[in-house]
Motif scaffolding. Sequence first.
Motif, PDB file in Angstrom:
ATOM      1  N   SER A 164      -7.026  -2.775   0.410  1.00 36.77           N
ATOM      2  CA  SER A 164      -7.848  -2.509  -0.771  1.00 36.77           C
ATOM      3  C   SER A 164      -7.070  -1.580  -1.693  1.00 36.77           C
ATOM      4  O   SER A 164      -6.091  -0.970  -1.289  1.00 36.77           O
ATOM      5  N   LYS A 165      -7.533  -1.464  -2.939  1.00 39.79           N
ATOM      6  CA  LYS A 165      -6.802  -0.606  -3.888  1.00 39.79           C
ATOM      7  C   LYS A 165      -6.822   0.829  -3.414  1.00 39.79           C
ATOM      8  O   LYS A 165      -5.820   1.515  -3.453  1.00 39.79           O
ATOM      9  N   ARG A 166      -8.003   1.285  -2.993  1.00 45.41           N
ATOM     10  CA  ARG A 166      -8.117   2.649  -2.499  1.00 45.41           C
ATOM     11  C   ARG A 166      -8.315   2.585  -0.997  1.00 45.41           C
ATOM     12  O   ARG A 166      -8.977   1.673  -0.497  1.00 45.41           O
ATOM     13  N   PHE A 167      -7.758   3.555  -0.292  1.00 43.93           N
ATOM     14  CA  PHE A 167      -7.805   3.509   1.169  1.00 43.93           C
ATOM     15  C   PHE A 167      -9.248   3.584   1.662  1.00 43.93           C
ATOM     16  O   PHE A 167      -9.681   2.776   2.490  1.00 43.93           O
ATOM     17  N   ASP A 168     -10.003   4.560   1.161  1.00 42.39           N
ATOM     18  CA  ASP A 168     -11.379   4.742   1.635  1.00 42.39           C
ATOM     19  C   ASP A 168     -12.364   4.173   0.638  1.00 42.39           C
ATOM     20  O   ASP A 168     -12.098   4.119  -0.554  1.00 42.39           O
ATOM     21  N   ASP A 169     -13.522   3.827   1.154  1.00 39.12           N
ATOM     22  CA  ASP A 169     -14.657   3.489   0.311  1.00 39.12           C
ATOM     23  C   ASP A 169     -14.283   2.480  -0.775  1.00 39.12           C
ATOM     24  O   ASP A 169     -14.498   2.702  -1.950  1.00 39.12           O
ATOM     25  N   ASP A 170     -13.694   1.397  -0.332  1.00 42.83           N
ATOM     26  CA  ASP A 170     -13.347   0.344  -1.283  1.00 42.83           C
ATOM     27  C   ASP A 170     -13.623  -1.003  -0.604  1.00 42.83           C
ATOM     28  O   ASP A 170     -13.772  -1.071   0.620  1.00 42.83           O
ATOM     29  N   ASP A 199      -7.483  10.508  -0.262  1.00 47.16           N
ATOM     30  CA  ASP A 199      -6.225  10.271  -0.970  1.00 47.16           C
ATOM     31  C   ASP A 199      -5.424  11.546  -1.193  1.00 47.16           C
ATOM     32  O   ASP A 199      -4.320  11.495  -1.738  1.00 47.16           O
ATOM     33  N   SER A 242     -17.484   0.724  -7.969  1.00 43.23           N
ATOM     34  CA  SER A 242     -17.249  -0.276  -6.930  1.00 43.23           C
ATOM     35  C   SER A 242     -15.974  -1.054  -7.183  1.00 43.23           C
ATOM     36  O   SER A 242     -15.345  -1.548  -6.245  1.00 43.23           O
ATOM     37  N   ALA A 286     -10.276   9.423  -3.958  1.00 39.39           N
ATOM     38  CA  ALA A 286     -11.347   9.952  -3.116  1.00 39.39           C
ATOM     39  C   ALA A 286     -10.751  11.011  -2.175  1.00 39.39           C
ATOM     40  O   ALA A 286      -9.537  11.260  -2.195  1.00 39.39           O
ATOM     41  N   THR A 346      -4.289   3.921  -8.257  1.00 38.92           N
ATOM     42  CA  THR A 346      -5.416   3.028  -7.918  1.00 38.92           C
ATOM     43  C   THR A 346      -6.320   2.683  -9.087  1.00 38.92           C
ATOM     44  O   THR A 346      -7.119   1.766  -8.987  1.00 38.92           O
ATOM     45  N   LYS A 395     -11.320   2.359  -9.052  1.00 36.44           N
ATOM     46  CA  LYS A 395     -11.183   3.284  -7.935  1.00 36.44           C
ATOM     47  C   LYS A 395     -10.448   4.566  -8.317  1.00 36.44           C
ATOM     48  O   LYS A 395      -9.215   4.582  -8.404  1.00 36.44           O
ATOM     49  N   GLU A 437       0.845  -1.194   0.000  1.00 42.40           N
ATOM     50  CA  GLU A 437       0.000   0.000   0.000  1.00 42.40           C
ATOM     51  C   GLU A 437       0.885   1.250   0.000  1.00 42.40           C
ATOM     52  O   GLU A 437       2.013   1.232   0.504  1.00 42.40           O
ATOM     53  N   THR A 456      -0.536  -0.219  -8.138  1.00 43.82           N
ATOM     54  CA  THR A 456      -1.455  -0.702  -7.102  1.00 43.82           C
ATOM     55  C   THR A 456      -0.622  -1.318  -5.977  1.00 43.82           C
ATOM     56  O   THR A 456       0.582  -1.560  -6.134  1.00 43.82           O
ATOM     57  N   ALA A 457      -1.291  -1.590  -4.872  1.00 41.32           N
ATOM     58  CA  ALA A 457      -0.582  -2.228  -3.759  1.00 41.32           C
ATOM     59  C   ALA A 457       0.070  -3.518  -4.224  1.00 41.32           C
ATOM     60  O   ALA A 457       1.218  -3.816  -3.880  1.00 41.32           O
TER      61      ALA A 457
END
Lengths: 769, 528
Positions: free
Chosen positions: B414-420, A701, A692, A698, A675, A695, A637, A760-761
């Motif tokens: 998750s790929k994105r930290f929030d809301d994923d 980030d 969903s 948001a 992401t 990504k 991450e 990505t992670a």
Amino acid sequence: MNAPDLKLVVDNTPATTAAGVSRFHESARAQVAGAATYIDDIPEVRGTLHAAPVCSPVAHGVLRGIDASAALAVPGVHAFIGPDDIPGDQMLAAFAHDEPVFAQGTVQFLGQVGGLIVADDVMTARRAARLVKWDIEALEPVLTPQQAHAKQSYVLPPVHVTRGDAAAALQKAPHTLAGAFEVGGQEHFYLEGQIAYVLPLEQQQWWVWSSTQHPGEVQHWVSHALGLSNHAVTVECRRMGGGFGGKETQAGHLAVWAAIAANKLRRPVKLRLDRDDDFMVTGKRHPFAYSYRVGFDDRGRLCGLELDMLANCGFSADLSGPVADRAIFHADNAYFLEDVAIHSYRCKTNTQSHTAYRGFGGPQGVIVIERIMGDIARHLGIDALDVRLANLYGITERNVTHYQMTVEDNILEPLMTQLALTSGYRERAEQIAQWNASSPVIKRGISLTPVKFGISFTATLFNQAGALVHVYTDGSVQVNHGGTEMGQGLNTKVAAIVADELGVPFERVLSTASDTSKVPNASATAASSGTDLNGRAAQFAARQVRQNLAAFVAGLDGVGAGAVRFENGQVITEKTTRSWESVVGAAYANRIQLWSDGFYRTPKIHYDKVTMLGRPFYYFAYGAAVTEVAIDTLTGESRVLAVDILHDVGRSINPAIDIGQIEGGFVQGMGWLTTEQLVWNGKGYLQTHAPSTYKIPATGDIPAHFKVDLWPEPNREDNVHGSKAVGEPPFMLAISVFEALRDAVAQAGGRPEAMNAPATAEEVLNSLA
Amino acid sequence: MRADGGSGILAIRLSICCATPPGAMLSRMNAKKPGQTLRFLRRGEAVTVHDVAPDRTLLDLLREDLHLSATKEGCGEGDCGACTVVLGEAVDGRLTYKAINSCIRLAHSVDGMAVYTAEDIASPSGELHPAQEAMVRCHGSQCGFCTPGFVMSLFGLYQNTGGGQGITREQAQADLSGNLCRCTGYRPILDAAQQMGALPLPAGCTVDEAATVAALRELKKKKPAADTPYLRPTSLSDLLQARAAHPQAQVVAGTTDVGLWVTKMHKRFPQILDVTAARELQRVETYPHHIAIGAAVTLTDAFAALVKERPHLQTFSQRFAGLPVRNSGTLGGNVANGSPIGDSMPLLIALGASVVLMRWKKTKAGGEIAHRELRLEDLYTGYRTNVMRPDELLCWIKVPRPTGHALEKVYKISKRFDDDISAVCLAIQMTVKAGVVQQVSIGAGGVAATPARARQTEAALLGQAWNEDTVMAATAALRAEFQPISDMRASAAYRQTVQGNLLRRFWLESQGQQAINLESLKTLEALS
């Protein structure tokens, strides 16, 4: 964090000019109240029907037939619209003329539209569309550019740009490196999905509301599909809920489909794509695959470069030609490439047809050379900033691009040096290395990358624009131009330019919807050129009106027309000061023309489409960013911790809007490289087809430190108000995120040269192994 | 917010495209049940809409039936926030505000509530609400399409912070995590969140709380008939009886998953049973050894109760989903749904939670509530299947209270930290005494067809000395215990590797290692 102590930016500065002030977006008050109208908000005309696309469930195959009988049996369903219903050409009026309106003969990607179901309401249409049966004899799909390249399967012929003798230079170079990597595509994710609403008018005339960056092309495509002249079709777009390139050609498909349905049913038809369908049907940023060999000296200065770029174009050409061209034009980014050979392949795959996206191939060109800079620095054990500075274009020498354009306005060295100082780049790089030495799990990285982005459509003919300025008898002003508003603030800037030209308050000028019946033959609002082109055209239109009024007032006062000033809503001569309104009223009474058109074409540009040599760009926009990141070596991450940007917008017409473009572009670029991962499975099915699974960045980030400064110098070329274009260039500043991540991976003892984008992670963890 | 991934959609879409005989679908689609009337409060006035189908979404009701176009559809699955509206409810005589996603919320579920949209909060004379004015002044609106949704999330934040007071950057980021913007890069929107409290509140923008509460009370008096397409019983016994009488009805709570079955899978539901109005289930009850979370408690409130006792869950609770999803969805719904990538179950399994299933048992005297309790991990039998009888409902989740001895950690990747949605979720509770693992429970998500308890890994730890060797052995056991799949979120190999690495992180953290996660960097800003 720099923002909390920022005071509210108030735009009521009693300035004598409208431009140069951070005016609020002209629609902001309506937007926050939900009163700004998007196409789906327009009150529906009686009899409106709703359409849904029928999408291929197979990526590649022989299409034997489509059976819509089950859908047609659903109450509320009116029709299946397919190839037989097209009155004009079966092919879309796209440049390469290689895209069928509806799938025919061969299915080319999973999601390809074979027709529409039209029903009383949208959910009925969507449900019924899934009842349509496809009869397809499946063929093996080509899903990667490497597969396509091996088969020499291209949507357009390869392009080669060379200078000097790269092979010989590599042979002689003190050091060489070879590498290969891949960069993913990107979904536009405009918040407003694709939509068109088509109304049949009298005598085979048509009204089209389209969420489009290019109303003129929608007009052209719709009339072509309906077999009509262009003048029979009017396209209007007040605003888009985001475009980013995704509504340049892609909006045309929807309008054509809806128009064919409306033509058959003689009813208004609206086609609004569900978000999942939008992902499945429309094109994205081109994924690229690269391989290269580079030679350099002990300072890291490039001697020779051989670069292969495979663009994954999807199933048709769309805009892939100019996108791949721009990747070639930007493979130098900020650096002088002396002996270079670039080979660009436009690979045909069985996926969505990839299209324009902010930067238009530029990002895919820039990232490869920035990656090479980072790898050279690590190879030599010197700081990457020093390698970058050593390779910059010169001012009087080493200043000609590989496509033979002289870089005349180069500010990179002072700009990067200043940013390195103000951001504390070198001290922080040292601190980070020390910190990492005692941090077992978390590792940090930092990078400073520049951008030099060419401004103009590379297709020279598109660099023209028109505008209309209407002054009404009460003194209010309306401006209309060929550009479109997608949130970038074009209408706000153009209104400010017109207000300044007429010397009236900003509030007196109203921008109206883009409309092909007002300004014809307009280019797409793209290539960052919206304000440069349309702002200048509007300025010329307003200037014409002003000159009419100045001549009139000069006659009244017996002074020269040049002595009449228009300021602060007043018209001033050495003898009299009159209100703007009184002058307008008197001029009307004296039968003076109170409206005018304006036309602009960009000077100086030319280039040979075959050899790709010349001056494709009027000028360059510059910038640089320092990004600091951290990675978690247990999970891969990452976090972007701090960003400092210094960017060149020339003399800003609206600093708040320009900063908004810079921040927004940077964050969008950050998403592309971190992401935002598009995943097609082995059958060519796009598995990430909604927010969903796909990504975008948001709120969480956003780096805790995010600072943007503007370079203080006006455009050295004669551009409107001394400004520079701002839409695309900042997107590429986010390449500093990717390079900082690779720095962190290197500092963790990993293999940065193995890391692909997006990081990505999982990608980061893999490159640590 | 999809609790499960897109692969389910793929299967359904392709089968419909290629295989499903049309008749089967059509008979359901044609079965036209009369809709029912719903009432809600808008700008202080009661709005009555007749004949609304039970599976109509709130967004469609607003945009299509009422022609209120301020609220936008961005994704139709509760992941972008363009459709955010605020619901006002009277709780203990006070008005509470919740921002929710109207695109996946069923319209009837707001019956008896106040609904606020972006066209409702400016004053009648057009003065903007501070949540709107701050967005204008901070240049927080570019294309404007996400803007009404952001404005409503800001409005909810404004109302819940006594007029936007004391909002930190972190709170703004957390509360806006369910709203996506593609234009601005968020900085100006976060500024607006922090600065709206400094703006004057125009008189016409004030919500008259007392009058609203009174009007809501009036609205609630009008009760729908007992046997309607949208059943929303207000007591537990009525709910269980309704379940027994209508076993075919689709059970819903916050519809943050079922909403997608409507919008994306195109399912129709002739009858719906909504558990959220049962007042007994709207509570969190505290007992000496456990707390009991009712099935109607939203994720927001359920996590607040968990975080109160376990502050270390704060970050996880925010990452669970965007705020509008947490404000609508329930913990009971998440658990009953049983998605293998639902994030609450690994945590609850590790904490030793159990579930209480209830049903209405007929007796000579009429009937009574029967119940049974089982450990959460025993609820599931396979991919989204469980042991519940057709007449049973999951009514309570019992979570043991912290003992103070155990080390508890939950990790979400998750790929994105929030809301994923998690690629991997791992929750560990462990008690070490005298250097020996005395108790351990491990919940894992994203690695099997159901949320799972890692029993083999636990066996490798229990009774062992808590040291590097044991961690190595347990890591190997954990990697061997599950065979995760590869999908668009992560590959099987990554999931397997990371699971083991997370166990390693747990070990390092148990040894007092600080600053070994990215969240800890917040405290290290001095360096940058």
